[in-house]
Design a protein around this motif. Structure first.
Motif, mmCIF file in Angstrom:
data_model
loop_
_atom_site.group_PDB
_atom_site.id
_atom_site.type_symbol
_atom_site.label_atom_id
_atom_site.label_comp_id
_atom_site.label_asym_id
_atom_site.label_seq_id
_atom_site.Cartn_x
_atom_site.Cartn_y
_atom_site.Cartn_z
ATOM 1 N N PRO A 186 -4.746 76.164 0.326
ATOM 2 C CA PRO A 186 -3.880 74.956 1.430
ATOM 3 C C PRO A 186 -3.061 75.696 1.613
ATOM 4 C CG PRO A 186 -5.481 73.605 0.009
ATOM 5 C CD PRO A 186 -5.206 75.436 -0.567
ATOM 6 N N ARG A 187 -2.461 76.116 0.889
ATOM 7 C CA ARG A 187 -1.194 76.669 1.021
ATOM 8 C C ARG A 187 -0.418 77.777 1.734
ATOM 9 N NH1 ARG A 187 -1.849 75.734 -3.465
ATOM 10 N NH2 ARG A 187 -0.802 74.067 -5.205
ATOM 11 N N ALA A 188 -1.508 78.383 2.795
ATOM 12 C CA ALA A 188 -1.636 79.574 3.493
ATOM 13 C C ALA A 188 -1.797 78.877 4.846
ATOM 14 C CB ALA A 188 -2.950 80.180 3.890
ATOM 15 N N LEU A 189 -2.264 77.136 5.578
ATOM 16 C CA LEU A 189 -2.444 77.278 6.641
ATOM 17 C C LEU A 189 -0.817 76.594 7.043
ATOM 18 C CD1 LEU A 189 -5.243 74.313 6.249
ATOM 19 C CD2 LEU A 189 -4.884 76.346 7.468
ATOM 20 N N SER A 190 -0.346 75.929 7.762
ATOM 21 C CA SER A 190 1.189 76.077 8.442
ATOM 22 C C SER A 190 0.358 74.010 8.538
ATOM 23 C CB SER A 190 0.980 76.117 9.481
ATOM 24 O OG SER A 190 0.315 75.308 10.556
ATOM 25 N N GLU A 191 1.741 73.086 8.389
ATOM 26 C CA GLU A 191 1.591 71.853 9.098
ATOM 27 C C GLU A 191 0.478 71.495 10.382
ATOM 28 O OE1 GLU A 191 4.707 69.534 8.145
ATOM 29 O OE2 GLU A 191 5.181 69.795 5.481
ATOM 30 N N GLU A 192 1.235 73.084 11.300
ATOM 31 C CA GLU A 192 0.803 72.450 12.785
ATOM 32 C C GLU A 192 -0.416 72.702 12.399
ATOM 33 O OE1 GLU A 192 1.130 75.249 16.859
ATOM 34 O OE2 GLU A 192 2.137 75.932 15.311
ATOM 35 N N ASP A 193 -0.852 73.589 12.223
ATOM 36 C CA ASP A 193 -2.343 73.875 11.783
ATOM 37 C C ASP A 193 -2.637 71.951 11.549
ATOM 38 O OD1 ASP A 193 -2.423 76.439 12.695
ATOM 39 O OD2 ASP A 193 -2.373 76.922 10.717
ATOM 40 N N LEU A 194 -2.503 71.970 10.047
ATOM 41 C CA LEU A 194 -3.258 70.613 9.633
ATOM 42 C C LEU A 194 -2.966 70.279 10.895
ATOM 43 C CD1 LEU A 194 -1.954 70.589 5.732
ATOM 44 C CD2 LEU A 194 -4.315 70.647 6.794
ATOM 45 N N GLY A 195 -2.164 69.566 11.212
ATOM 46 C CA GLY A 195 -2.024 68.073 12.114
ATOM 47 C C GLY A 195 -2.561 68.647 13.779
ATOM 48 N N ALA A 229 -5.958 65.645 14.871
ATOM 49 C CA ALA A 229 -5.566 65.135 16.210
ATOM 50 C C ALA A 229 -7.274 65.090 16.441
ATOM 51 C CB ALA A 229 -4.856 65.869 16.653
ATOM 52 N N GLY A 230 -7.846 66.245 16.066
ATOM 53 C CA GLY A 230 -9.244 65.995 16.403
ATOM 54 C C GLY A 230 -9.671 67.479 17.382
ATOM 55 N N THR A 231 -8.538 68.354 17.316
ATOM 56 C CA THR A 231 -8.973 69.422 18.109
ATOM 57 C C THR A 231 -9.619 70.393 17.340
ATOM 58 O OG1 THR A 231 -6.962 69.759 18.347
ATOM 59 C CG2 THR A 231 -7.451 71.773 18.262
ATOM 60 N N PRO A 232 -10.960 70.785 17.423
ATOM 61 C CA PRO A 232 -11.910 72.150 16.985
ATOM 62 C C PRO A 232 -11.601 73.354 16.088
ATOM 63 C CG PRO A 232 -12.565 71.550 19.172
ATOM 64 C CD PRO A 232 -11.234 70.581 18.948
ATOM 65 N N LEU A 233 -12.045 72.809 15.163
ATOM 66 C CA LEU A 233 -11.826 74.038 13.618
ATOM 67 C C LEU A 233 -11.739 75.660 14.916
ATOM 68 C CD1 LEU A 233 -11.477 75.577 10.908
ATOM 69 C CD2 LEU A 233 -14.187 75.140 11.260
ATOM 70 N N ALA A 234 -12.479 75.820 15.204
ATOM 71 C CA ALA A 234 -12.492 77.386 16.428
ATOM 72 C C ALA A 234 -11.257 77.699 16.994
ATOM 73 C CB ALA A 234 -13.983 77.558 16.967
ATOM 74 N N ASP A 235 -10.697 76.257 17.710
ATOM 75 C CA ASP A 235 -9.391 76.392 18.716
ATOM 76 C C ASP A 235 -7.860 76.383 17.419
ATOM 77 O OD1 ASP A 235 -11.327 76.257 20.924
ATOM 78 O OD2 ASP A 235 -10.608 73.678 20.911
ATOM 79 N N VAL A 236 -8.155 75.610 16.503
ATOM 80 C CA VAL A 236 -7.050 75.655 15.786
ATOM 81 C C VAL A 236 -6.929 77.760 15.240
ATOM 82 C CG1 VAL A 236 -5.860 75.281 13.332
ATOM 83 C CG2 VAL A 236 -7.472 73.737 15.132
ATOM 84 N N LEU A 237 -8.381 77.939 14.579
ATOM 85 C CA LEU A 237 -7.995 79.487 13.949
ATOM 86 C C LEU A 237 -7.959 80.187 15.798
ATOM 87 C CD1 LEU A 237 -11.259 79.207 12.291
ATOM 88 C CD2 LEU A 237 -9.422 78.895 11.886
ATOM 89 N N ARG A 245 -3.945 80.148 16.024
ATOM 90 C CA ARG A 245 -4.068 80.915 14.307
ATOM 91 C C ARG A 245 -3.435 82.223 15.249
ATOM 92 N NH1 ARG A 245 -2.123 79.446 9.647
ATOM 93 N NH2 ARG A 245 -2.704 81.342 8.704
ATOM 94 N N GLU A 246 -4.112 83.333 15.424
ATOM 95 C CA GLU A 246 -4.652 84.721 15.939
ATOM 96 C C GLU A 246 -4.191 84.416 17.455
ATOM 97 O OE1 GLU A 246 -8.150 87.290 17.115
ATOM 98 O OE2 GLU A 246 -8.578 85.398 16.758
ATOM 99 N N GLU A 247 -3.864 83.685 18.358
ATOM 100 C CA GLU A 247 -2.681 84.045 19.344
ATOM 101 C C GLU A 247 -1.717 84.187 19.041
ATOM 102 O OE1 GLU A 247 -4.213 80.911 21.717
ATOM 103 O OE2 GLU A 247 -6.088 81.770 22.798
ATOM 104 N N ARG A 248 -0.936 83.260 17.704
ATOM 105 C CA ARG A 248 0.409 83.517 17.301
ATOM 106 C C ARG A 248 0.610 84.613 16.706
ATOM 107 N NH1 ARG A 248 -0.830 77.998 16.089
ATOM 108 N NH2 ARG A 248 -1.118 78.283 13.489
#
Length: 556
Positions: A490-499, A503-511, A514-517
């Motif tokens: 869990p500590r590798a995640l940011s609060e933005e990712d969790l948020g 909010a229902g953002t698909p997992l693939a879009d979150v990952l 992260r890659e784009e950032r």
């Protein structure tokens, strides 16, 4: 030389007594135009009493209130609203069955017999656009998300032309993106000359948004400080009178076997809707498994099904590999599953019962508390209760008082004392620190970590992302009754990712984000819900399902 602009609000020497006890003891507090003045203190320190005096809910026993230099006395909340004071309560004071625009005008004076609906909606839209509080004026409140409901509560205060806003725990139920949006709105209102009283236990947020901070302890004001000149460690120490530690808990080094598993669980909510949609989870001994999500996304129904308080439509809950079906709460209790519910006074404790009765509530039929078949040995109960009250630091004038007289922190300690005293094998803890001050929060977290290190499986459901990231060994995110993903780190995640996941953002879009950032890959990547049982992949999940037909899991 120009005259000094008076404060929007000036409270001087405010004293309020309840049954001879001073909840507020000669407190001075003011709010200037264009500032955020935060009010901090432990549970029971007097914050709510002081604000209830300002909002006309209580009459002070001493002291006075000035609004822009004019002495005022508020006999009712309506007087305070007329004077330009608006309060956004932690539990929004809205009527769910009515629309947004209808909630705006409830209780207003001098309304015509036929409401000018178009004019009201146009005014709402103007305020919404000005402060970026966008919401559909025609939508019934019950259809809105928690974040949208908070916008409505803020809009309601602004619609009534409040210049002084009291925000009570405004971020408690918001995801990180909604919190940032709220802070942007607060800064805009501050820039336009509003005076804002901010009440929160989240010290990082307090330091982010505040101009000044006043601290109350045991009904007295400790002092007022510029936010730029203090740290959260110093604030916490002034609030509770001792040093408070904020370090994250070290992750567990060795997880035990699976103790409790949820398999393809489907559960209905109170309105007959499907609240839990085919969730599968496994809880291991010696770990804290966190569940993040915005309130109302199936957490309550999931946890109640996991302890026998709510039946399921399909799927099953297994305890040590044994299928429980729709077993009773007592059956789960007998197998070592403890429950710490969110609703302390409704589900967890009985307000009209005294402390002794509440402590023995879940085991009065067992020895040594039972004397024969029909009687309770109250002397044994009193001794047991006294030891628990001392061990868990519950502050109470006596064991015979109704628990409704206890503060929120002491209620939570009492419930922890009852649920943890038998060394349960699994603990389902829902919002265990909700509404607690930093001292009580630290205490509750330490008890949960003790249980994990002792060997219990802890399922921690919370809307406080800082808490989840600090305590969890594994973490899942829930949205609309479905698990969006799980991480082993869990500590590798940011609060933005969790948020985003909340909010229902698909997992693939979150990952992908992260890659784009350019963020580092997750060492324990978020996994698709279909692989929750995979330490050795699909084969184990297939075996689990096959064995589950016999009521046994492969690890049993």
């Amino acid at each position: 030389m120009a005259a000094e602009i008076p404060p929007l609000v000036s409270m001087r020497g405010i004293t309020k007594r309840f049954l001879g006890v001073k909840a507020n003891d000669a407190i001075d507090f003011d709010v200037r135009p264009g500032e955020v003045h935060t009010l901090l203190g432990e549970n029971g320190a007097g914050k709510s009493t002081l604000m209830n005096v300002l909002c006309g809910l209580y009459q002070p026993d001493g002291g006075n209130i000035e609004i822009e230099g004019e002495l005022r006395r508020f006999r009712t909340p309506r007087d305070a609203i007329t004077a330009g004071i608006g309060m956004v309560h932690q539990h929004f004071m809205l009527v769910p069955a009515q629309t947004v625009w209808e909630n705006m005008v409830l209780g207003l004076d001098a309304l015509p017999q036929v409401l000018p609906r178009k004019d009201i909606i146009r005014r709402i839209e103007e305020i919404s656009e000005r402060y970026a509080l966008r919401v559909d004026p025609l939508a019934p409140v019950w259809q809105l998300s928690i974040g949208e409901q908070q916008r409505v509560a803020l809009l309601k205060a602004l619609y009534r032309q409040a210049r002084i806003l009291v925000l009570d725990e405004p971020t408690a139920v918001l995801i990180p993106q909604e919190i940032q949006s709220l802070f942007a709105t607060i800064r805009q209102m501050r820039g336009e000359g509003h005076g804002i009283v901010f009440i929160s236990h989240k010290l990082d947020e307090v330091l982010t948004v505040s101009d000044r901070i006043s601290i109350l302890r045991k009904g007295k004001k400790i002092g007022t400080f510029a936010a730029a000149g203090v740290t959260k460690e110093k604030l916490a120490e002034m609030m509770v009178g001792r040093q408070v530690f904020f370090n994250s808990a070290p992750p567990t080094t060795e997880r035990g076997p699976v103790f409790l598993a949820v398999r393809d669980l489907v559960v209905r909510g109170e309105r007959g809707n499907i609240a839990v949609q085919g969730i599968s989870l496994e809880l291991r001994q010696k770990e804290i498994f966190g569940l993040a999500g915005v309130a109302g996304n199936g957490q309550l129904e999931l946890c109640e099904a996991m302890v026998g308080l709510r039946g399921s439509e399909s799927g099953d809950v297994l305890v040590q590999g044994r299928a429980m079906g729709n077993a009773s709460p007592r059956a789960f209790l007998d197998r070592g599953v403890a429950y710490i519910p969110e609703d302390r006074k409704g589900t967890g404790l009985v307000p009209s019962m005294n402390i002794r009765e509440n402590v023995v509530l879940r085991k009065y039929w067992k020895k040594p508390f039972a004397r024969g078949r029909w009687f309770i040995d109250w002397e044994v109960v009193a001794g047991h209760t006294g030891r628990l009250v001392e061990r868990f630091g519950v502050i109470t004038p006596g064991l015979g008082i109704p628990i409704r007289a206890l503060s929120g922190g002491n209620l939570q300690k009492l419930m922890l004392a009852r649920e943890l005293s038998d060394n349960p094998k699994a603990i389902i803890a829902v919002q265990p620190t909700w509404g607690l001050d930093v001292g009580a929060t630290e205490y509750v977290r330490e008890r949960l970590l003790e249980q994990r290190d002792r060997g219990a499986a802890v399922f921690l459901v919370s809307e406080d992302l800082e808490e989840l990231l600090a305590l969890s060994d594994r973490l899942a995110v829930i949205h609309q009754g479905r698990i969006m993903g799980i991480t082993e780190d869990p500590r590798a995640l940011s609060e933005e990712d969790l948020g985003l996941l909340m909010a229902g953002t698909p997992l693939a879009d979150v990952l992908r984000g992260r890659e784009e950032r350019g963020d580092a890959p997750l060492p324990g990547p978020l996994r698709d819900p279909g692989t929750f049982f995979a330490e050795d992949g699909a084969a184990q999940k297939k075996a689990f399902r096959a064995e589950g037909k016999e009521g046994r899991a492969p690890w049993a």
